[in-house]
Design a protein around this motif. Structure first.
Motif, short mmCIF file in Angstrom:
data_model
loop_
_atom_site.label_atom_id
_atom_site.label_comp_id
_atom_site.label_asym_id
_atom_site.label_seq_id
_atom_site.Cartn_x
_atom_site.Cartn_y
_atom_site.Cartn_z
N THR A 2 0.83 -1.21 0.00
CA THR A 2 0.00 0.00 0.00
C THR A 2 0.86 1.26 0.00
O THR A 2 0.58 2.23 -0.73
N GLU A 3 1.93 1.26 0.80
CA GLU A 3 2.80 2.43 0.87
C GLU A 3 3.49 2.67 -0.48
O GLU A 3 3.65 3.82 -0.91
N CYS A 6 0.93 4.25 -2.92
CA CYS A 6 0.70 5.65 -2.55
C CYS A 6 1.87 6.53 -2.96
O CYS A 6 1.68 7.65 -3.47
N PHE A 10 1.70 9.57 -5.75
CA PHE A 10 2.05 10.93 -5.36
C PHE A 10 3.25 11.44 -6.17
O PHE A 10 3.32 12.63 -6.50
N GLY A 55 -4.36 15.30 -5.76
CA GLY A 55 -4.74 14.04 -5.12
C GLY A 55 -6.12 14.11 -4.48
O GLY A 55 -6.90 13.16 -4.54
N LEU A 59 -9.24 11.79 -5.61
CA LEU A 59 -9.52 10.80 -4.57
C LEU A 59 -10.93 10.22 -4.68
O LEU A 59 -11.12 9.00 -4.66
N LEU A 86 -6.34 0.21 1.13
CA LEU A 86 -5.69 1.20 0.28
C LEU A 86 -6.54 2.46 0.17
O LEU A 86 -6.02 3.59 0.28
N LEU A 90 -5.50 6.16 1.53
CA LEU A 90 -5.40 7.33 0.67
C LEU A 90 -6.23 8.50 1.21
O LEU A 90 -5.78 9.65 1.19
N LEU A 93 -4.35 9.91 4.22
CA LEU A 93 -3.17 10.66 3.80
C LEU A 93 -3.55 11.99 3.16
O LEU A 93 -2.90 13.02 3.39
#
Length: 471
Positions: A2-3, A6, A10, A55, A59, A86, A90, A93
């Motif tokens: 997941t990281e 992301c 980004f 983002g 989203l 996920l 998001l 974040l």
């Protein structure tokens, strides 16, 4: 996993944002002095903020399409990375970075750009950073005091006052809720104006049909006018500087008109007679659907409590479709969300108060770039909230986006929907009846009273002798 996803998403947004900002940023000297370093740091912070804004815009559509994909292919191996964790990550974040950019990075970039260091200290980057940090602390204390006073005036309760001591769990979400409410009010003002302004913008970008027009005659007239202005410019003495500047401006306008005429003349028949009407009809359909959905949402609010933005927790990601019409309805929601965002940006820069705020290619100062990034961040952060409040989508907001107290107030949500529907309808009626209104004023002989501020009043037509002839 997941990281990593992301970070990749980004990184792409950051690169695109960097190219957009450098396209409009004023070109500075390449010297490695102190101001150049400060400008570069402010540029990186502004790019980060613009990436976060992009983002926040992407989203909600990404969440909607992900939910439909998970419903269509629940056991597919290649989409196992697309899961609820996920999507939740998001949203969290995006909310965290929005708070960080709005309350820390952008104020730091502005104060750092304007700082010079305290008197008596050695000048340099460290002195400017110290002054910037002091200004940030004073700003935080000022905002904290304002929120404290507002909380005491609105809700004089011991429990609410004690909750302000919880900086992370209450104070920042509460402050971000206030900023989001301001963003939604700004969207309420900008979006109806942008929806009507979109027809004019697309009309400037596309080639209009040549009905009852002779492009060859217009090209001949504009060429004669260009030659006349060029002769006057060559005959003006260099001592009269202001006359030279005025003539150069007129020459640039004439060349721009000539370029547009050449583009219209070179355009193919299908581009002139098919693309323009199709785009205008498409804009009209999208605007009508948006108003219709808002009207239906008003009815739902009156008869069903679950229509409120905080009325239900939702079935979760990948458990049920968010639209009545399945994948087709989800695709329509995504199109409308992007359309509303573009319209809100167009309307924002169309307002008189923000006209001088519009960025110009290679001629935008760093301070104005910071202001534009903050404005876009406020609009993009409020877009998911506005879409859910207006009933454009039924997707329940996740993370701190759904923790806004005012979303549970029936009267605020209902008033917001009513104002949006009324303002959008009035803007569209004014847009499509302006030509008829101008002709009626002329027929009644009232056009000389300047009862209308329509730009059509100031349109001019070039004549063969180089002068302007009013239509």
């Amino acid at each position: 996993m997941t990281e990593t996803i992301c970070f990749l998403l980004f990184a792409v947004l950051y690169i695109v944002s960097y190219f957009i900002i450098t396209r409009y940023k004023r070109k500075a000297d390449e010297q490695e002095d102190e101001d150049a370093i400060v400008n570069r740091i402010s540029l990186f912070l502004s790019t980060f903020t613009l990436a976060v804004s992009a983002g926040a815009v992407l989203l909600l559509p990404f969440s909607i399409i992900s939910n439909e994909i998970l419903l269509s292919f629940p056991q597919n191996y290649y989409i196992q990375w697309l899961n609820g964790s996920l999507i939740h990550g998001l949203w969290n974040l995006a909310s965290l970075f929005s708070n960080l950019c709005l309350f820390v990075l952008m104020p730091f970039a502005f104060f750092f750009l304007e700082s010079e260091g305290f008197a008596g200290l050695k000048k340099g980057i460290r002195a400017r950073i110290l002054e910037t940090l002091v200004m940030l602390i004073l700003l935080a204390l000022l905002i904290l005091g304002i929120v404290w006073v507002a909380s005491a005036l609105i809700d004089n309760d011991a429990a609410s006052m004690e909750s302000l001591y919880d900086l992370w769990e209450f104070y920042l979400p509460y402050l971000y809720s206030c900023i989001s409410l301001m963003g939604c009010l700004l969207l309420l003002l900008c979006t109806p104006v942008g929806l009507s302004r979109m027809f004019t913008v697309m009309g400037q970008l596309l080639v209009k049909p040549t009905i009852l027009e002779d492009l060859d005659e217009q090209m001949y007239i504009i060429t004669l006018e260009e030659e006349a202005i060029q002769r006057r410019l060559n005959g003006v003495s260099s001592m009269v500087e202001y006359q030279t500047v005025e003539l150069e401006r007129e020459l640039e306008k004439v060349k721009s008109k000539k370029t547009n005429l050449e583009r219209r003349k070179k355009a193919s028949a299908w581009e002139r007679n098919l693309v323009y009407p199709a785009v205008m009809i498409l804009l009209l359909i999208e605007t009508s659907i948006s108003v219709l959905l808002v009207a239906l949402n008003i009815l739902y609010l009156l008869v069903d409590e679950t229509a409120m933005p905080k009325g239900s927790g939702g079935p979760g990601i990948g458990n049920a479709s968010l639209s009545t019409f399945g994948f087709v309805g989800a695709a329509l929601e995504i199109i409308l969300i992007f359309y509303l965002m573009v319209s809100s940006v167009v309307g924002f820069y169309s307002l008189r108060f923000f006209e001088n705020f519009t960025p110009r290619k290679d001629d935008t100062t760093m301070t104005k770039i910071i202001g534009n990034c903050v404005s876009i961040l406020v609009l993009s952060s409020a877009l998911p909230v506005m879409s859910r409040t207006l009933g454009i989508t039924r997707f329940d907001l996740l993370g701190d986006f759904g923790r806004f107290n005012w979303l549970g107030n029936f009267y605020i949500v209902l008033s917001y929907n009513l104002l949006f529907a009324i303002m959008t309808t009035l803007c569209l009626v004014r847009k499509f009846t302006s030509a008829v209104r101008e002709e009626l004023l002329k027929a009644l002989g009232l056009d000389k009273l300047h009862l209308s501020n329509n730009p059509r009043d100031s349109e001019t037509k070039p004549s063969a002798n180089g002068h302007q002839k009013t239509l």
